[in-house]
Enzyme design. Structure first.
Site, mmCIF file in Angstrom:
data_model
loop_
_atom_site.group_PDB
_atom_site.id
_atom_site.type_symbol
_atom_site.label_atom_id
_atom_site.label_comp_id
_atom_site.label_asym_id
_atom_site.label_seq_id
_atom_site.Cartn_x
_atom_site.Cartn_y
_atom_site.Cartn_z
ATOM 1 C CE1 TYR A 176 -4.038 1.970 0.290
ATOM 2 C CE2 TYR A 176 -2.506 3.485 1.327
ATOM 3 C CZ TYR A 176 -3.712 3.239 0.718
ATOM 4 O OH TYR A 176 -4.607 4.266 0.517
ATOM 5 C CD GLN B 289 -11.328 2.725 -1.157
ATOM 6 O OE1 GLN B 289 -11.554 2.659 0.053
ATOM 7 N NE2 GLN B 289 -11.160 3.879 -1.783
ATOM 8 C CG ASN C 24 -5.928 7.000 5.574
ATOM 9 O OD1 ASN C 24 -6.233 5.810 5.714
ATOM 10 N ND2 ASN C 24 -6.474 7.754 4.653
ATOM 11 C CB SER D 210 8.440 9.490 12.377
ATOM 12 O OG SER D 210 9.739 9.018 12.143
ATOM 13 C CD GLN E 271 12.475 11.230 12.327
ATOM 14 O OE1 GLN E 271 11.401 10.644 12.293
ATOM 15 N NE2 GLN E 271 13.374 11.121 11.365
ATOM 16 C CG HIS F 74 8.396 12.536 8.906
ATOM 17 N ND1 HIS F 74 8.116 12.127 7.637
ATOM 18 C CD2 HIS F 74 9.665 12.143 9.143
ATOM 19 C CE1 HIS F 74 9.172 11.505 7.123
ATOM 20 N NE2 HIS F 74 10.129 11.510 8.019
ATOM 21 C CD GLU G 119 10.388 5.358 13.355
ATOM 22 O OE1 GLU G 119 9.999 6.430 13.866
ATOM 23 O OE2 GLU G 119 10.041 4.999 12.212
ATOM 24 C CG HIS G 120 14.578 7.058 13.194
ATOM 25 N ND1 HIS G 120 13.281 7.518 13.142
ATOM 26 C CD2 HIS G 120 14.795 6.392 12.027
ATOM 27 C CE1 HIS G 120 12.724 7.138 11.995
ATOM 28 N NE2 HIS G 120 13.612 6.458 11.301
ATOM 29 C CG ASP H 7 14.445 8.975 6.742
ATOM 30 O OD1 ASP H 7 14.086 7.954 7.351
ATOM 31 O OD2 ASP H 7 14.340 10.127 7.213
ATOM 32 C CD GLU I 272 0.965 -32.944 26.202
ATOM 33 O OE1 GLU I 272 0.535 -32.991 25.026
ATOM 34 O OE2 GLU I 272 1.895 -32.194 26.548
ATOM 35 C CG HIS J 210 -1.014 -36.953 19.627
ATOM 36 N ND1 HIS J 210 -2.357 -36.704 19.528
ATOM 37 C CD2 HIS J 210 -0.395 -35.809 19.224
ATOM 38 C CE1 HIS J 210 -2.548 -35.464 19.080
ATOM 39 N NE2 HIS J 210 -1.367 -34.901 18.882
#
Lengths: 433, 433
Positions: free
Chosen positions: A130, A191, A214, A237, A259, A262, A327-328, A361, A415, A420
């Site tokens: 995506y 969709q 989103n 981020s 950052q 963003h 994250e960074h 990046d 068990e 088995h």
């Protein structure tokens, strides 16, 4: 002004805990809308997909024009200036080289019982990526998602990218071409995710869906998880810069702003062992914010979620970093490797002041899809591993079964799983006949 | 009677597609109840946990008795017969040896630009393992979840296992001991998952939660996902046996029943190139079902979800197998390795008639936590990889930044991320000053 803390503050622990727990994102609850869209795509396929695209993207398509044709892609790519094409090619080559080292190895061995054991890795057959439309339509993210899939050996890689009012981003299509993407559909939103997961007459279903989006896209990914694999649900981020006083305050300020620009929900944190340097960086940020194109966004992020923390020494910085699990993480210190060894939880580490996060990046080579919201405690950035899966292998001989089968019989009995046990017993008995 | 198909049937494709799409499990919608329980644990911690344990497990505990003491564990373990202890020890040793080979390697290299790149792996700090109580309280599953975590280097491994009416399973505690588990709490349900994810005064929070459970546990794991990592949400067990006519019909029937006896929703499928052999196996199943202890469960599973498919040749079997993407795949044919090479999607493959699937459940070495419901198309069984995470590393030199920085500047500009570009530009300019 961002939060300004010192570990010497009496209430530091409370303030730091509040910083860790601060909620930066209000996810609107779109789940019921997304559920309807998915059900509709499942029921009516292309017809529903075309209707949603008309409604949300103001774009009239037919089943025949859902996908970009090769000629359309050629024409759009031809618009890309040489400089941008070359930069994207360099990035693609470096990302590919890095990820090729991630291809995992099969193993097979025979143990002391004579049993052959092992595993082998195979690629996911079909993956969907995506790609957001509009402002957040980043060609670099196409490379970062598509190249690991192709390096893994994914045979069929489809992209969905909305083109509101029919406007496509030529760089996104070039990035897709450079990555070896097989199909590009001009649809988006829940969709598109539903079409990738369940298939329509035109879009064949895939096995794994990755890529940012989103709130609708995120909710759709959560809903189709299980039917297909998904990557992480990414949050806003974050960057943590640990810097000693021997740094250029402007560089560090720009790293923090890279950052912050963003997203208003992004978070930039500086930890330093020098209060003077901390104040210099704050001043540099304020200066930069006067001229940056995205000063409204970056300024809001810095004001609402930015933080500056003064520590006694870098060991303390490492400890706080692990609690943040950023994250960074930039380590702008004299011995970045030494400091790095004291840190356990981070998505990506940038070692030394010559390594601004922005390199990662685009052209560094490592993936820029990384765990946010403290999830580096338990998860990793996107990689070839997200597009392969392991099949374990076991092969017994009569001797191996004689050696280890009796233990299986005992455990099956304990068990209360009689069949088995019997499946082993029947074979062992035949050896005694 | 199970479904009996032949690829020569005119309506085979429709019937096979129906088989693939059949829903085997009705998950009750317990999400709103689970949401309340989680909120309550977050708000009231131990107090709520103790109340739920009293209500659901009819067990009066205090904060001090939430955890089993070492002395209690010692006493319970002492009850385990030597035969069972030895079987569990053999299983633990074999599972450990297999999983030790999965520890991933760090990498670090310098590329032609002079940039140092790489990654390193670190363990999750704390993990929690949910162990069901009652009938599905399998000591083997404790080994299969706990050993990979400890092999990965998880420092703190906590188990929650409900003990309705105070009844504990000594084998579960022995398995925990053999695996190196650090803490064992006698709580269960969504409240246990919430306590592991968010912590209480007594139970410190963990970073990752794995392990099977009922609908409440599964819903709780879904809800805490993101706050902590989780493993897969497992569906009912499945086996596909591909067998030629040169097999013992009783063995194959027992292998099919060994999945069917797990659960009425389990699924056992036989694919064979001999219709005669297919009928022999069906007859053998019918005979066995007369005496099996779990004949009610196994019979219902076989009747409702079992299937027998006759194919023209084994290539066709491999193709159908990839469409099923089975959790467990037995290849009882003359050349199992050759057939295995034609198959891409399977959680675990058992090669040859001497390798009943039950060996893999207990003592083979590979993990028995495997992808169900066709998710072997995109996911793998549990492994050491579930308890480690990767941090990517990048270290530029001035020369490296000069080589690749300009491309980052171009791409940042093309994405309208000005500070990203400036963070590189500022450094490059200093090289020219």
């Amino acid at each position: 002004m961002p939060v300004f803390l010192s570990t010497r503050d009496a209430d530091f622990e409370a303030q730091f805990t509040a910083l860790l727990g601060a909620k930066r994102e209000d996810s609107p609850d779109v789940d019921h809308i997304v559920a309807e869209i998915i059900a509709d795509i499942r029921a009516r396929g292309d017809e529903a997909l075309l209707e949603y695209t008309q409604r949300f993207d103001r774009l009239e398509l037919t089943a025949d024009t859902l996908a970009f044709s090769e000629a359309e892609i050629d024409a759009l790519i031809a618009e890309v200036p040489a400089e941008e094409r070359e930069a994207l090619e360099l990035a693609a080559a470096r990302i590919r080289a890095y990820h090729e080292r991630q291809i995992p190895e099969d193993q097979r061995w025979t143990d002391e019982s004579g049993a052959e054991l092992g595993w082998r890795w195979t690629p996911v057959s079909a993956a969907g990526l995506y790609v957001p439309g509009g402002l957040a339509s980043y060609p670099s993210s196409v490379l970062m998602n598509a190249i690991p899939a192709k390096v893994a050996g994914v045979q069929r890689l489809a992209i969905t990218v909305p083109t509101p009012d029919g406007v496509a981003n030529p760089l996104v299509l070039l990035a897709a071409r450079l990555s070896g993407v097989d199909e590009v559909y001009r649809v988006g939103g829940a969709q598109a995710v539903a079409a990738l997961a369940y298939g329509t007459d035109t879009i064949k279903p895939v096995d794994k869906i990755t890529g940012p989006g989103n709130a609708f896209v995120a909710a759709a990914k959560r809903r189709v998880f299980g039917k297909v694999g998904i990557d992480m649900i990414a949050g806003p981020s974050e960057i943590l810069v640990i810097a000693d006083k021997d740094n250029n305050a402007d560089w560090i300020a720009l790293d923090l702003m890279s950052q912050a620009e963003h997203d208003e929900s992004a978070q930039s944190i500086l930890i330093t062992d020098s209060e003077d340097f901390a104040r210099e960086v704050c001043a540099a940020v304020d200066r930069q914010l006067e001229t940056l194109e995205r000063r409204a966004i970056a300024g809001a992020s810095w004001r609402d979620f930015g933080a500056v923390i003064v520590v006694d020494d870098l060991d303390q910085a490492a400890q706080l970093s692990d609690r943040i699990a950023p994250e960074h993480l930039e380590l702008c210190v004299a011995d970045p490797d030494g400091l790095s060894d004291k840190i356990t939880h981070a998505g990506a580490i940038f070692l030394g002041a010559w390594t601004p996060e922005a390199i990662g990046d685009y052209v560094g080579g490592p993936n820029h899809v990384l765990p946010t919201a403290r999830s580096a405690r338990f998860s990793s950035g996107l990689s070839v591993m997200d597009f392969v899966k392991r099949t374990t292998l076991a092969k017994m001989t009569p001797a191996a079964l004689r050696a280890i089968g009796p233990a299986a019989e005992v455990l099956a009995k304990s068990e209360s799983l009689q069949s088995h046990g019997l499946s082993v017993t029947a074979r062992l008995q035949s050896l005694n006949d």
